[in-house]
Write a protein that holds these residues in place. Structure first.
Motif, PDB file in Angstrom:
ATOM      1  N   TYR A 197      -7.775  -0.427  -9.759  1.00  0.00           N
ATOM      2  CA  TYR A 197      -8.465   0.303  -8.705  1.00  0.00           C
ATOM      3  C   TYR A 197      -8.192   1.798  -8.923  1.00  0.00           C
ATOM      4  CZ  TYR A 197      -8.835  -4.222  -6.305  1.00  0.00           C
ATOM      5  OH  TYR A 197      -9.117  -5.524  -5.974  1.00  0.00           O
ATOM      6  N   ASP A 198      -8.865   2.636  -8.159  1.00  0.00           N
ATOM      7  CA  ASP A 198      -8.701   4.087  -8.278  1.00  0.00           C
ATOM      8  C   ASP A 198      -7.970   4.638  -7.060  1.00  0.00           C
ATOM      9  OD1 ASP A 198     -10.316   4.427 -10.715  1.00  0.00           O
ATOM     10  OD2 ASP A 198     -12.007   3.870  -9.429  1.00  0.00           O
ATOM     11  N   GLU A 219      -8.680  -5.503 -13.670  1.00  0.00           N
ATOM     12  CA  GLU A 219      -9.154  -4.127 -13.718  1.00  0.00           C
ATOM     13  C   GLU A 219      -8.436  -3.286 -12.666  1.00  0.00           C
ATOM     14  OE1 GLU A 219     -11.911  -7.070 -15.076  1.00  0.00           O
ATOM     15  OE2 GLU A 219     -11.193  -6.692 -13.038  1.00  0.00           O
ATOM     16  N   ILE A 230      -7.554   4.937  -1.720  1.00  0.00           N
ATOM     17  CA  ILE A 230      -7.720   3.890  -2.726  1.00  0.00           C
ATOM     18  C   ILE A 230      -9.164   3.432  -2.664  1.00  0.00           C
ATOM     19  CG2 ILE A 230      -6.976   1.619  -3.548  1.00  0.00           C
ATOM     20  CD1 ILE A 230      -4.326   2.076  -2.104  1.00  0.00           C
ATOM     21  N   ARG A 231      -9.821   3.410  -3.823  1.00  0.00           N
ATOM     22  CA  ARG A 231     -11.225   3.021  -3.877  1.00  0.00           C
ATOM     23  C   ARG A 231     -11.468   1.984  -4.971  1.00  0.00           C
ATOM     24  NH1 ARG A 231     -15.353   5.676  -1.403  1.00  0.00           N
ATOM     25  NH2 ARG A 231     -14.746   7.432  -0.070  1.00  0.00           N
ATOM     26  N   ASP A 232     -12.480   1.187  -4.734  1.00  0.00           N
ATOM     27  CA  ASP A 232     -13.033   0.316  -5.760  1.00  0.00           C
ATOM     28  C   ASP A 232     -14.443   0.823  -6.019  1.00  0.00           C
ATOM     29  OD1 ASP A 232     -13.812  -1.670  -7.475  1.00  0.00           O
ATOM     30  OD2 ASP A 232     -13.861  -3.266  -5.970  1.00  0.00           O
ATOM     31  N   TYR A 249       1.920   1.815  -3.469  1.00  0.00           N
ATOM     32  CA  TYR A 249       0.840   2.348  -4.304  1.00  0.00           C
ATOM     33  C   TYR A 249       0.649   3.845  -4.060  1.00  0.00           C
ATOM     34  CZ  TYR A 249      -0.574  -2.588  -4.912  1.00  0.00           C
ATOM     35  OH  TYR A 249      -0.616  -3.927  -5.197  1.00  0.00           O
ATOM     36  N   ILE A 271      -7.317  -5.397  -0.553  1.00  0.00           N
ATOM     37  CA  ILE A 271      -7.202  -5.238  -1.999  1.00  0.00           C
ATOM     38  C   ILE A 271      -6.823  -6.604  -2.569  1.00  0.00           C
ATOM     39  CG2 ILE A 271      -5.963  -4.105  -3.887  1.00  0.00           C
ATOM     40  CD1 ILE A 271      -5.532  -1.727  -2.095  1.00  0.00           C
ATOM     41  N   TYR A 328       0.834  -1.193   0.000  1.00  0.00           N
ATOM     42  CA  TYR A 328       0.000   0.000   0.000  1.00  0.00           C
ATOM     43  C   TYR A 328       0.874   1.250   0.000  1.00  0.00           C
ATOM     44  CZ  TYR A 328      -4.210  -2.736   1.230  1.00  0.00           C
ATOM     45  OH  TYR A 328      -5.277  -3.614   1.246  1.00  0.00           O
ATOM     46  N   LEU A 377     -11.080   1.533   0.336  1.00  0.00           N
ATOM     47  CA  LEU A 377     -10.197   0.440   0.709  1.00  0.00           C
ATOM     48  C   LEU A 377      -9.087   0.889   1.655  1.00  0.00           C
ATOM     49  CD1 LEU A 377      -9.838  -1.209  -2.821  1.00  0.00           C
ATOM     50  CD2 LEU A 377     -11.509  -1.716  -1.036  1.00  0.00           C
TER      51      LEU A 377
END
Length: 288
Positions: free
Chosen positions: A229-230, A227, A249-251, A184, A222, A181, A256
């Protein structure tokens, strides 16, 4: 009681400034934590039982105090338990060197909140009596700094980064490892700052930054998928020599993880903090 772990360093741990990268420290902390639990595990669970592997990280708070450069001898990590609750415990850490006279140079201090987890059912659980006894050997409470809640970034000023999870990011339980994380959020932050730096002269004092503090909240796992993630990021605060970036971080609509990172403008030639140009500070301020 505190446990001391000697952590070997790798050349690949360094960033462009020749310092250990801020993400790598979190890997060091994870190694020290697992070593402590396995070394001092009860005889009935010689490998540390579920506390060595069957836990999830709820929150990291990491304060970077001094740069650590590469050498062939290991760096020392002291770790202990600061709090034990019914279904979670908190670890404290210091990454340091100590000379022959006992003078300590501390590079990093951190805390990690962890909870035991049953991966088969994807649910947290309570600590057992044996686990509480093991952890209590290392109990040494510390004063916690006040926690500032992380807020979602404002929609009109946030920058988007599509996060592609790599298969190597995933642990044996199918979750992205907690250390990743940090990586990221770093990738998203670099993209945000690269856009703000466009057109600035290369000798602008703002072009180098060091991380002073990182706080990460983990909300949901996660998982690996094709696909992306955002990741949404924005500049939340601007000071004379530092600024803060907040990210999430979002789905889709599902949150998330969230992070707050304090960064300091750094002059590598002088080895100290510096003020950015007025133009760059203005760019940062307009996005905050």
């Amino acid at each position: 009681m505190r446990h001391t772990y000697e952590c070997p360093m790798r050349w690949a741990d360094l960033d462009l400034l020749g310092h250990v990268n801020n993400v790598v420290y979190v890997d060091y902390l994870q190694e020290a934590r697992v070593d402590m639990i396995r070394t001092h595990a009860p005889a009935s669970r010689p490998e540390g039982g579920d506390l060595a592997e069957g836990v999830v990280v709820v929150r990291h708070e990491v304060t970077y105090l001094a740069p650590l450069t590469f050498r062939f001898r290991p760096v020392r990590i002291e770790c202990w338990v600061t709090e034990v609750r019914a279904a979670s415990f908190t670890m404290g850490y210091e990454v340091f060197d100590e000379d022959g006279d006992g003078r300590r140079t501390t590079y990093l201090r951190a805390t990690t909140v962890l909870t035991p987890y049953v991966f088969a059912t994807e649910r947290p659980r309570r600590l057992s009596a044996d686990e509480r006894a093991t952890l209590s050997q290392f109990l040494d409470p510390i004063e916690r700094r006040p926690r500032e809640p992380l807020a979602p970034p404002p929609a009109e000023r946030r920058a988007h980064y599509p996060l592609h999870v790599r298969f190597s990011d995933v642990d044996a339980y199918g979750h992205v490892n907690n250390v990743k994380y940090f990586e990221y959020f770093q990738e998203a932050r670099i993209q945000l700052l690269s856009g703000l730096r466009e057109g600035l002269p290369e000798d602008d004092g703002a072009l180098e930054v060091v991380v002073a503090q990182t706080d990460v909240d983990y909300r949901m796992p996660i998982l690996f998928r094709e696909e992306p993630y955002d990741v949404w990021s924005h500049v939340a605060r601007v000071g004379s020599r530092s600024f803060t970036v907040e990210s999430e971080i979002r789905d889709g609509d599902t949150l998330l993880s969230r992070a707050r990172v304090a960064l300091v403008h750094f002059d590598p030639r002088q080895g100290r903090s510096t003020e950015p140009s007025a133009e760059y500070r203005d760019r940062l301020t307009r996005t905050s």
